[in-house]
Design a protein around this motif. Structure first.
Motif, PDB file in Angstrom:
ATOM      1  N   GLY A  65      88.037  13.542 105.412  1.00  0.00           N
ATOM      2  CA  GLY A  65      86.582  13.880 105.800  1.00  0.00           C
ATOM      3  C   GLY A  65      86.287  15.254 105.408  1.00  0.00           C
ATOM      4  N   GLU A  94      85.720   5.343 105.399  1.00  0.00           N
ATOM      5  CA  GLU A  94      84.311   5.065 104.885  1.00  0.00           C
ATOM      6  C   GLU A  94      83.479   5.794 105.839  1.00  0.00           C
ATOM      7  OE1 GLU A  94      81.261   1.169 104.757  1.00  0.00           O
ATOM      8  OE2 GLU A  94      83.373   0.823 105.034  1.00  0.00           O
ATOM      9  N   THR A  95      83.521   5.715 106.912  1.00  0.00           N
ATOM     10  CA  THR A  95      82.674   6.465 107.921  1.00  0.00           C
ATOM     11  C   THR A  95      82.606   7.936 107.548  1.00  0.00           C
ATOM     12  OG1 THR A  95      83.121   4.845 109.615  1.00  0.00           O
ATOM     13  CG2 THR A  95      82.078   7.137 110.166  1.00  0.00           C
ATOM     14  N   TRP A 150      79.736   4.379  99.328  1.00  0.00           N
ATOM     15  CA  TRP A 150      81.428   3.775  99.549  1.00  0.00           C
ATOM     16  C   TRP A 150      81.222   2.551  98.777  1.00  0.00           C
ATOM     17  CZ3 TRP A 150      86.012   5.468 101.487  1.00  0.00           C
ATOM     18  CH2 TRP A 150      87.010   4.574 101.715  1.00  0.00           C
ATOM     19  N   ARG A 175      80.525   8.451 104.547  1.00  0.00           N
ATOM     20  CA  ARG A 175      78.734   8.082 104.557  1.00  0.00           C
ATOM     21  C   ARG A 175      78.336   9.247 105.262  1.00  0.00           C
ATOM     22  NH1 ARG A 175      77.746   3.474 102.382  1.00  0.00           N
ATOM     23  NH2 ARG A 175      79.035   1.562 102.279  1.00  0.00           N
ATOM     24  N   GLU A 176      79.268   9.558 106.199  1.00  0.00           N
ATOM     25  CA  GLU A 176      78.657  10.781 107.026  1.00  0.00           C
ATOM     26  C   GLU A 176      78.579  12.210 106.205  1.00  0.00           C
ATOM     27  OE1 GLU A 176      81.306  11.406 110.200  1.00  0.00           O
ATOM     28  OE2 GLU A 176      80.406  10.003 111.523  1.00  0.00           O
ATOM     29  N   LEU A 216      88.138   2.039 107.980  1.00  0.00           N
ATOM     30  CA  LEU A 216      86.964   2.349 108.383  1.00  0.00           C
ATOM     31  C   LEU A 216      86.484   3.789 108.606  1.00  0.00           C
ATOM     32  CD1 LEU A 216      83.869   1.246 108.731  1.00  0.00           C
ATOM     33  CD2 LEU A 216      84.391   0.757 111.023  1.00  0.00           C
ATOM     34  N   ALA A 217      87.673   4.404 109.120  1.00  0.00           N
ATOM     35  CA  ALA A 217      87.474   5.832 109.313  1.00  0.00           C
ATOM     36  C   ALA A 217      87.041   6.661 108.089  1.00  0.00           C
ATOM     37  CB  ALA A 217      88.628   6.312 109.971  1.00  0.00           C
TER      38      ALA A 217
END
Length: 183
Positions: A12, A50-51, A60, A54-55, A47-48
């Motif tokens: 991230g 992908e999140t 994605w 997106r954040e 999903l972490a």
């Protein structure tokens, strides 16, 4: 398992940094390297990633290669003969399978949904072990990468060398490594 969460956090931070638009395709690849034993955990927690993407303001898309060999083999004209004599399959694998994988990935990379702001994530890289080299597939598709290509890589990264499933001689690649240990 905190290791996957730590990896997602490192990812991230990386994906949120501003992207250079003028880098070569090989430099648009990010290898998320994790212990092979964590494959199922990573899939459960993808999903972490992908999140985090997106954040950071990016789109994605993902592709799973886990069933690629089965799909390729099912389409082979002489598949029954190959099952009877698997050693005959080696030449066909070397000549055709990497291009088949590249075409599957390229279909996503060239989709109208994919822009310079899109992260395309590849899952199932471990399923290619013994069938195709990821390095070869990446060389074929690197010119098609618009945004960033993320390869979830079960193996090790050490001294600019990637080793899939810890079992094969590694290769040196220009991709950005993201590891749980910040190596």
């Amino acid at each position: 398992m905190a290791r996957i969460e730590d990896l997602a956090e490192s990812f991230g931070r990386h994906i949120a940094t501003p992207w250079q638009r003028t880098v070569a395709g090989a430099q648009r690849v990010v290898m998320v390297v994790y212990d092979k034993e964590l494959e199922r955990t990573l899939r459960a927690r993808k999903l972490a990633f992908e999140t985090a993407t997106r954040e950071a303001g990016h789109d994605w898309r993902e592709i799973d290669l886990a069933d690629a060999f089965a799909e390729w083999m099912a389409a082979a004209d002489y598949r029954d003969e190959y099952f009877a004599s698997p050693e005959d399959l080696q030449l066909k694998l070397e000549a055709e399978f990497p291009a088949f994988i590249a075409d599957r990935v390229r279909a996503v990379l060239r989709s109208h949904h994919v822009t310079e702001n899109t992260v395309v994530a590849i899952l199932g890289a471990g399923s290619l072990f013994g069938l195709a080299r990821i390095s070869q597939v990446l060389r074929i598709i690197e010119g098609d990468i618009k945004g960033r290509l993320i390869v979830f890589f079960p193996g090790h990264f050490e001294r600019n060398n990637y080793r899939l499933l810890d079992a094969r001689d590694g290769w040196n690649y220009l991709a950005v490594p993201i590891t749980a240990h910040n190596e």
